[in-house]
Design an enzyme around this catalytic site. Sequence first.
Site, PDB file in Angstrom:
ATOM      1  N   ASP A 168     -17.735 -10.475 -31.266  1.00  0.00           N
ATOM      2  CA  ASP A 168     -16.827  -9.338 -31.296  1.00  0.00           C
ATOM      3  C   ASP A 168     -17.582  -8.007 -31.310  1.00  0.00           C
ATOM      4  OD1 ASP A 168     -14.011  -8.315 -31.772  1.00  0.00           O
ATOM      5  OD2 ASP A 168     -15.001  -7.519 -33.562  1.00  0.00           O
ATOM      6  N   GLU A 188     -18.239  -9.272 -26.373  1.00  0.00           N
ATOM      7  CA  GLU A 188     -17.202  -8.326 -25.991  1.00  0.00           C
ATOM      8  C   GLU A 188     -17.817  -6.925 -25.949  1.00  0.00           C
ATOM      9  OE1 GLU A 188     -12.913  -6.726 -27.723  1.00  0.00           O
ATOM     10  OE2 GLU A 188     -14.659  -6.953 -29.009  1.00  0.00           O
ATOM     11  N   ASP A 246      -6.028  -8.688 -27.331  1.00  0.00           N
ATOM     12  CA  ASP A 246      -5.979  -7.233 -27.475  1.00  0.00           C
ATOM     13  C   ASP A 246      -5.175  -6.581 -26.345  1.00  0.00           C
ATOM     14  OD1 ASP A 246      -7.516  -6.761 -29.828  1.00  0.00           O
ATOM     15  OD2 ASP A 246      -9.337  -7.204 -28.707  1.00  0.00           O
TER      16      ASP A 246
END
Length: 899
Positions: free
Chosen positions: A678, A703, A786
Amino acid sequence: MSTVPIESLLHHSHLRQNSKIYRGTRSFFIPCSLNLPSHFTSNKLLHSIRTSVGASSKHRRSVAIRASSPDTAVVETAQSDDVIFKENFPVQRIEKAEGKIYVRLKQVKENNWELSVGSSIPGKWILHWGVSYVGDTGSEWDQPPEDMRPPGSIAIKDYAIETPLKKLSEGDSFFEVAINLNLDSSVAALNFVLKDEETGAWYQHKGRDFKVPLVDDVPDNGNLIGAKKGFGAIGQLANIPLEQDKSSGEVQKKSESSSDSTKERKGLQEFYEEMPISKRVADDNSVSVTARKCSETSKNIVSIETDLPGDVTVHWGVCKNGSKKWEIPSEPYPEDTSLFKNKALRTRLQRKDDGSGSFGLFSLDGKLEGLCFVLKLNENTWLNYRGEDFYVPFLTSSSSVVETEATEAAQVSKHSKKTDKEVSASGFTDEIITEIRNLANDIHSHKNQKTNVKEVHENILQEIEKLAAEAYSIFRSTTPSFSEESILEAEAEKPDIKISSGTGSGFEILCQGFNWESNKSGRWYLELQEKADELASLGFTVLWLPPPTESVSPEGYMPKDLYNLNSRYGTIDELKDTVKKFHKVGIKVLGDAVLNHRCAHFKNQNGVWNLFGGRLNWDDRAIVADDPHFQGRGNKSSGDNFHAAPNIDHSQDFVRKDIKEWLCWMMEEVGYDGWRLDFVRGFWGGYVKDYMDASKPYFAVGEYWDSLSYTYGEMDYNQDAHRQRIVDWINATSGAAGAFDVTTKGILHTALQKCEYWRLSDPKGKPPGVVGWWPSRAVTFIENHDTGSTQGHWRFPEGKEMQGYAYILTHPGTPAVFFDHIFSDYHPEIAALLSLRNRQKLHCRSEVNIDKSERDVYAAIIDEKVAMKIGPGHYEPPNGSKNWSVAVEGRDYKVWETS
């Protein structure tokens, strides 16, 4: 051509005779793929065949089988017939039932109204709902007053209620729940989603919660139900002031801010709305295959039996000369057999007298090496083996002896000298290795020059990718010898295969196994376990699970105690069981590791939350010094700060040591195979390399998310700067992790939304995202928790999702599919594309030749065996030596494959 999901259920040993089939409003097959054990033609299978052969010599029975066609010779199996292959495959067929959800608001008394929600499809339906109050500008979800909650309702934490739907009467086909609305309360709107407990699916309205407004001026995000609709002025109320509900102290607090002002309910009207709904209903079936060698005629007799309902056709061919290439055998053929394009035969199975299924018998030349087939249910529904054909090998004791002698001779020859083929293969392998080394040396030598060599490096990297693709092609085309001696030798001399954590095997297909709402049930791990067989049958190889740790936020992205794995998704034991379940069906599992930031347990003397507890009881030295909110005493950040929680200083030795130990512990304790990392934009990629070297993941993806380039609100054509930043991060990890191809997602957004498909080719004729520069490290996607789900921060253009999947599932890179899309109306088309990718063995380094990139159409040919186009414009693959046939098509997209 699409396929139906068949789940491997080898732990059952019996053949179901009576399938329970849902016969609802309308039902039909959902195209998916087949899930059978990956060892179908492996060592284990050969062992089982040899066991069957051995057993058949001890326990033989007299069976007489006669073909039903007068043109087919009568086949008798004598007592000496050998069973050379026998396998019973319990399978699960998925049907799709269609119905409707309805929402009704009606007036019961002067100031009392009733909201009803129902479904016409049977199941364990749950209404997951909450309310928003007048003057509450925070969350849209809150718990309703006690008097609004129907009997049987359960409170979900502090924000929602779950109420089961029930039949109104025994003979009623509808499931319904009714909520009494007291308009004297301060409720402004009611929000809900419908949940199916049997499948774990959530049904929403236009990608968001259903919202029923009870006052004027409720914001409309496209999900309002009944607003300004209905039957005229029925039940219209005007100028009725809202009063505080005295039954709930909590509600009273929430409405204090609005107690001095009133809200008028001027436009409330009765309404009734219906929306279509579909649900997958599982039904168990079986396919049983038995092959015997007739001692009298030396024929191979194959029996195929199934309890699949309806007409079942076997699409088949035979194999010769050591290959699995389909060929048409000589006559006679079974009854109801026809020729298909001079490439295969089609035989309709005969229905059993008792209606429990169908069967067929095939008498084949004893010199043939095997039978290949797939099952056809209708024009668009096929059953196969994970994108590949069923294969029945004709191995007997005598043929094994011949193979053994040939193998022994080959072993002697191998020790004395290499064959021409071996020399050629070895020379070609050495040539590839030498070329890659030379190219790497070129990069090193250019680094010492002062000139701008960025373009040179880019070209060299592309050449290395091409060479690697050739190597993968060689590896995948190699088929093992199936003699017992060669198998034992292969096991003894099997070399360690180097798997790169940035690419896995190169043939990975990733499934994101959750959405933004998955934590709300509190049992997501258990719900996900039920999907394991279906996800495996679709062809997924990797599953991405949500963050597992204790977290301040329910979604898991604000971790606190890293060693506490009891989260809103379930317990640590449920997590471990889920990982084991997916391993059992052949799917690797990624953990979502949030390493950039961590929430503190305690305040310091200044009242700032920057002291940690639990097993990793760090102090403020673990926080970067330039985080303005948390008074860290570490070094400056090596990336961008995440402002909601303390940013961890990865330059500290003790921090890196603890994180590496934690990752290794997660691998061992939970069984993770790799990582989704992340917010990696927050810390240097070199630290990621350190973590990957320590934990040795099978696959890893970061990410790295930042904005694309725009000028005056319009997306720039050239996005090289954006993808360069992602490539730079991957390079900092030394390629130990890939990255999500945000560049490709962004360009697809604009290209599809504005019909500007020319954007999908960069100035050099390559794909314009990371996949065009470093495809083996690009993880392509169109949506995630998201961007889509209920957050919808950057939702893919509505109605164009399948164009996006037609692009990423045919192109190089590692494609990732969003959970919500899999279990939606897109299911059949996604399943067909997944089957195609596996069937044609497309991989992360596949070669793309862009054939067209114009205003209204983009078209490309991949690995010279798959052609695709997206956009409303016309395209057909070029005529020539290749025979193209349509594999998948839908709204504004089409995909072809070579025969």
